[in-house]
Design a protein around this motif. Structure first.
Motif, PDB file in Angstrom:
ATOM      1  N   PHE A 119       4.855  14.170  -0.427  1.00 34.27           N
ATOM      2  CA  PHE A 119       4.266  14.337   0.552  1.00 34.27           C
ATOM      3  C   PHE A 119       4.942  14.115   1.691  1.00 34.27           C
ATOM      4  CE2 PHE A 119       0.311  14.657   2.534  1.00 34.27           C
ATOM      5  CZ  PHE A 119      -0.701  15.057   2.402  1.00 34.27           C
ATOM      6  N   HIS A 120       5.317  12.585   1.946  1.00 38.00           N
ATOM      7  CA  HIS A 120       5.880  11.768   3.811  1.00 38.00           C
ATOM      8  C   HIS A 120       6.741  12.169   3.816  1.00 38.00           C
ATOM      9  CE1 HIS A 120       2.199   8.604   3.061  1.00 38.00           C
ATOM     10  NE2 HIS A 120       2.338   8.324   1.977  1.00 38.00           N
ATOM     11  N   ALA A 121       7.466  12.745   3.567  1.00 36.34           N
ATOM     12  CA  ALA A 121       8.280  13.398   3.621  1.00 36.34           C
ATOM     13  C   ALA A 121       8.053  14.500   4.295  1.00 36.34           C
ATOM     14  CB  ALA A 121       9.547  13.960   2.098  1.00 36.34           C
ATOM     15  N   ILE A 122       7.505  15.809   3.950  1.00 31.98           N
ATOM     16  CA  ILE A 122       7.610  16.744   4.326  1.00 31.98           C
ATOM     17  C   ILE A 122       6.326  16.231   5.553  1.00 31.98           C
ATOM     18  CG2 ILE A 122       5.227  18.583   4.444  1.00 31.98           C
ATOM     19  CD1 ILE A 122       5.847  18.643   1.169  1.00 31.98           C
ATOM     20  N   ARG A 123       5.305  15.241   5.388  1.00 29.46           N
ATOM     21  CA  ARG A 123       4.835  14.838   6.991  1.00 29.46           C
ATOM     22  C   ARG A 123       5.955  14.189   7.744  1.00 29.46           C
ATOM     23  NH1 ARG A 123       2.982  11.077   6.294  1.00 29.46           N
ATOM     24  NH2 ARG A 123       1.357  10.575   8.243  1.00 29.46           N
TER      25      ARG A 123
ATOM     26  N   ASP B  66       1.475  -1.549   0.019  1.00 31.90           N
ATOM     27  CA  ASP B  66       0.186  -0.494  -0.338  1.00 31.90           C
ATOM     28  C   ASP B  66       1.029   0.965  -0.101  1.00 31.90           C
ATOM     29  OD1 ASP B  66      -2.691  -1.164  -0.312  1.00 31.90           O
ATOM     30  OD2 ASP B  66      -2.148  -1.887   1.954  1.00 31.90           O
ATOM     31  N   PHE B  67       2.470   1.223   0.140  1.00 33.63           N
ATOM     32  CA  PHE B  67       2.908   2.263   0.078  1.00 33.63           C
ATOM     33  C   PHE B  67       2.596   2.897  -1.164  1.00 33.63           C
ATOM     34  CE2 PHE B  67       6.536   1.496   2.957  1.00 33.63           C
ATOM     35  CZ  PHE B  67       5.791   1.272   4.198  1.00 33.63           C
ATOM     36  N   SER B  68       2.602   4.539  -1.338  1.00 37.97           N
ATOM     37  CA  SER B  68       2.458   5.299  -2.076  1.00 37.97           C
ATOM     38  C   SER B  68       3.874   5.887  -2.582  1.00 37.97           C
ATOM     39  CB  SER B  68       0.717   5.936  -2.411  1.00 37.97           C
ATOM     40  OG  SER B  68       1.060   6.840  -3.534  1.00 37.97           O
ATOM     41  N   TRP B  69       4.896   4.952  -3.309  1.00 42.53           N
ATOM     42  CA  TRP B  69       5.882   6.011  -3.341  1.00 42.53           C
ATOM     43  C   TRP B  69       5.890   7.311  -4.292  1.00 42.53           C
ATOM     44  CZ3 TRP B  69       9.409   3.917  -0.036  1.00 42.53           C
ATOM     45  CH2 TRP B  69       9.190   2.497  -0.412  1.00 42.53           C
ATOM     46  N   ARG B  70       4.582   7.357  -5.160  1.00 39.37           N
ATOM     47  CA  ARG B  70       4.293   8.991  -5.784  1.00 39.37           C
ATOM     48  C   ARG B  70       4.619  10.094  -4.858  1.00 39.37           C
ATOM     49  NH1 ARG B  70       0.186   7.238 -10.489  1.00 39.37           N
ATOM     50  NH2 ARG B  70      -0.567   5.903  -8.538  1.00 39.37           N
ATOM     51  N   GLN B  71       3.752   9.744  -3.776  1.00 42.30           N
ATOM     52  CA  GLN B  71       3.328  10.695  -2.655  1.00 42.30           C
ATOM     53  C   GLN B  71       5.361  10.395  -1.615  1.00 42.30           C
ATOM     54  OE1 GLN B  71       0.336  11.886  -2.568  1.00 42.30           O
ATOM     55  NE2 GLN B  71      -0.268  11.188  -3.836  1.00 42.30           N
ATOM     56  N   SER B  72       5.631   9.580  -1.628  1.00 43.69           N
ATOM     57  CA  SER B  72       7.400  10.539  -1.484  1.00 43.69           C
ATOM     58  C   SER B  72       7.785  11.895  -0.581  1.00 43.69           C
ATOM     59  CB  SER B  72       8.666   9.722  -2.085  1.00 43.69           C
ATOM     60  OG  SER B  72       8.219   8.440  -1.793  1.00 43.69           O
TER      61      SER B  72
ATOM     62  N   MET C 253      -2.128  17.425   6.874  1.00 44.66           N
ATOM     63  CA  MET C 253      -1.913  16.839   5.477  1.00 44.66           C
ATOM     64  C   MET C 253      -2.070  15.292   5.783  1.00 44.66           C
ATOM     65  SD  MET C 253       2.110  18.164   5.123  1.00 44.66           S
ATOM     66  CE  MET C 253       2.474  17.718   4.258  1.00 44.66           C
ATOM     67  N   THR C 254      -2.275  14.603   6.891  1.00 44.97           N
ATOM     68  CA  THR C 254      -2.861  13.489   6.562  1.00 44.97           C
ATOM     69  C   THR C 254      -3.930  13.235   6.397  1.00 44.97           C
ATOM     70  OG1 THR C 254      -1.257  13.081   8.715  1.00 44.97           O
ATOM     71  CG2 THR C 254      -3.181  11.804   8.653  1.00 44.97           C
TER      72      THR C 254
ATOM     73  N   GLN D 201       6.062   4.721   7.393  1.00 47.13           N
ATOM     74  CA  GLN D 201       6.997   6.082   6.976  1.00 47.13           C
ATOM     75  C   GLN D 201       6.925   7.257   7.470  1.00 47.13           C
ATOM     76  OE1 GLN D 201       6.112   5.731   2.054  1.00 47.13           O
ATOM     77  NE2 GLN D 201       4.345   5.231   3.232  1.00 47.13           N
ATOM     78  N   MET D 202       6.061   7.803   7.979  1.00 50.16           N
ATOM     79  CA  MET D 202       6.423   8.921   9.275  1.00 50.16           C
ATOM     80  C   MET D 202       7.267   8.100   9.858  1.00 50.16           C
ATOM     81  SD  MET D 202       4.099  10.062  12.479  1.00 50.16           S
ATOM     82  CE  MET D 202       5.266   8.714  13.748  1.00 50.16           C
ATOM     83  N   GLY D 203       7.939   7.324  10.436  1.00 51.51           N
ATOM     84  CA  GLY D 203       9.099   7.022  11.341  1.00 51.51           C
ATOM     85  C   GLY D 203       9.968   7.122  10.704  1.00 51.51           C
ATOM     86  N   ILE D 204      10.194   6.347  10.074  1.00 49.00           N
ATOM     87  CA  ILE D 204      11.215   6.367   8.526  1.00 49.00           C
ATOM     88  C   ILE D 204      11.840   7.948   7.840  1.00 49.00           C
ATOM     89  CG2 ILE D 204      12.253   5.513   6.475  1.00 49.00           C
ATOM     90  CD1 ILE D 204      12.037   3.215   8.597  1.00 49.00           C
ATOM     91  N   TRP D 205      11.158   8.277   7.889  1.00 50.13           N
ATOM     92  CA  TRP D 205      11.526   9.941   7.828  1.00 50.13           C
ATOM     93  C   TRP D 205      11.522  10.975   8.299  1.00 50.13           C
ATOM     94  CZ3 TRP D 205      12.229  11.347   2.832  1.00 50.13           C
ATOM     95  CH2 TRP D 205      12.367  10.566   2.016  1.00 50.13           C
TER      96      TRP D 205
END
Length: 318
Positions: free
Chosen positions: A80-84, A72-78, A176-177, A192-196
């Protein structure tokens, strides 16, 4: 602290389960800050935050694998996740730094202007319909926060404003979430939040190495400091898991008022561990913040308007 809301509740037993899980979540949440306050005595804020993200992501990894959430990871939204991830990193570092100088209960009470900020920002950016009564309640809530900030400002200076910055970051994070949450698995988003967050903390610690800064200059933890850092991440993961399943079992409008119990549980834990207890003026500020927040929730529920803060990841707040 993702799905935007819980599914419709079909039985009273599910509501009871949701309430019990949310109660456990708000009981564990202050322990995050208790461990962080113990850790930040000898470890820089960014390193404590990095430890939280690392342990939290490590705890989430088996669940993500078991649920096959990687699909379910949306890598195209990376981006967005990075900003979060960047926003949550700023929030956590700000709050952990606050805990080094302020009492846990005071910091958490100030932070609870976050639902008020979500309401205001939701009205501005998401075009939520917010009436004058809720805006008035927001103003009253900020007045309550000032009753806590003012004496704290005299004691610790501008550090007393850091919980407000932390709350603002979390409010932006929640909005944003909400934009993304209907398209992605909540566990995948939390992982993903934790990784970023860990990546951004690592960058800050690399830049700050040797600077002597008590925010960014990394040190090797010694003795009990390892336990404190691990405790921050473990409590964050446990509180987050309880929160996610609470929101899956019962409507957010039913559970949201329980989140204010965190102020009470934080006060109890802080008194037991550090001997800190708010004075009469701060208790008045706490009561005003809680009353204004509960009024906003009541108005949202009465008019069946979906709370802009209705995300299970909101439980991951500091």
């Amino acid at each position: 602290m993702s799905s935007t809301s819980a599914r419709p509740v079909s039985s009273a037993s599910e509501v009871t389960t949701g309430l019990a899980l949310m109660f456990l979540s708000v009981m564990f949440s202050p322990l995050i800050d208790i461990f962080a306050k113990l850790a930040v005595v000898t470890i820089p804020s960014a390193e404590v935050t990095a430890g939280r993200f690392f342990v939290q992501a490590l705890c989430m990894l088996p669940i993500v694998i078991w649920r096959r959430s990687f699909a379910d990871f949306s890598w195209r939204q990376s981006l967005f996740h990075a900003i979060r991830g960047l926003i949550i990193t700023v929030s956590m570092i700000s709050f952990v730094t606050t805990l080094k100088y302020m009492a846990v209960a005071d910091a958490i009470a100030i932070f609870f202007v976050e639902p008020i900020m979500v309401t205001i920002l939701g009205g501005i950016f998401l075009k939520e319909t917010i009436g004058w009564r809720r805006y008035t309640a927001c103003g009253v809530g900020f007045f309550g926060a000032m009753l806590i900030i003012q004496p704290s400002f005299q004691e610790v200076g501008y550090i007393a404003l850091l919980p407000v910055l932390s709350a603002l970051c979390i409010a932006i994070f929640v909005l944003m979430t909400r934009v993304l949450s209907h398209r992605e698995d909540p566990w995948a988003m939390q992982f993903q939040m934790g990784i970023w967050g860990l990546i951004f903390c690592a960058i800050l610690l690399f830049i700050g190495d040797g600077s002597g800064s008590d925010l960014f200059d990394p040190v090797m933890p010694e003795g009990s400091a390892w336990f404190y850092v691990a405790g921050v991440g473990a409590m964050a993961a446990i509180a987050g898991i309880f929160g996610v399943y609470a929101f899956r079992a019962a409507p957010a409008s039913t559970l949201a008022p329980l989140q204010y119990f965190e102020i009470v549980s934080a006060t109890i834990f802080a008194w037991l561990v550090f001997g800190d207890f708010p004075n009469a003026v701060k208790w008045l500020g706490i009561a005003i913040i809680m009353a204004s927040g509960l009024y906003i929730l009541w108005r949202e529920r009465r008019f069946a308007s979906k709370p802009v803060s209705d995300t299970s990841e909101a439980t991951l707040a500091p």
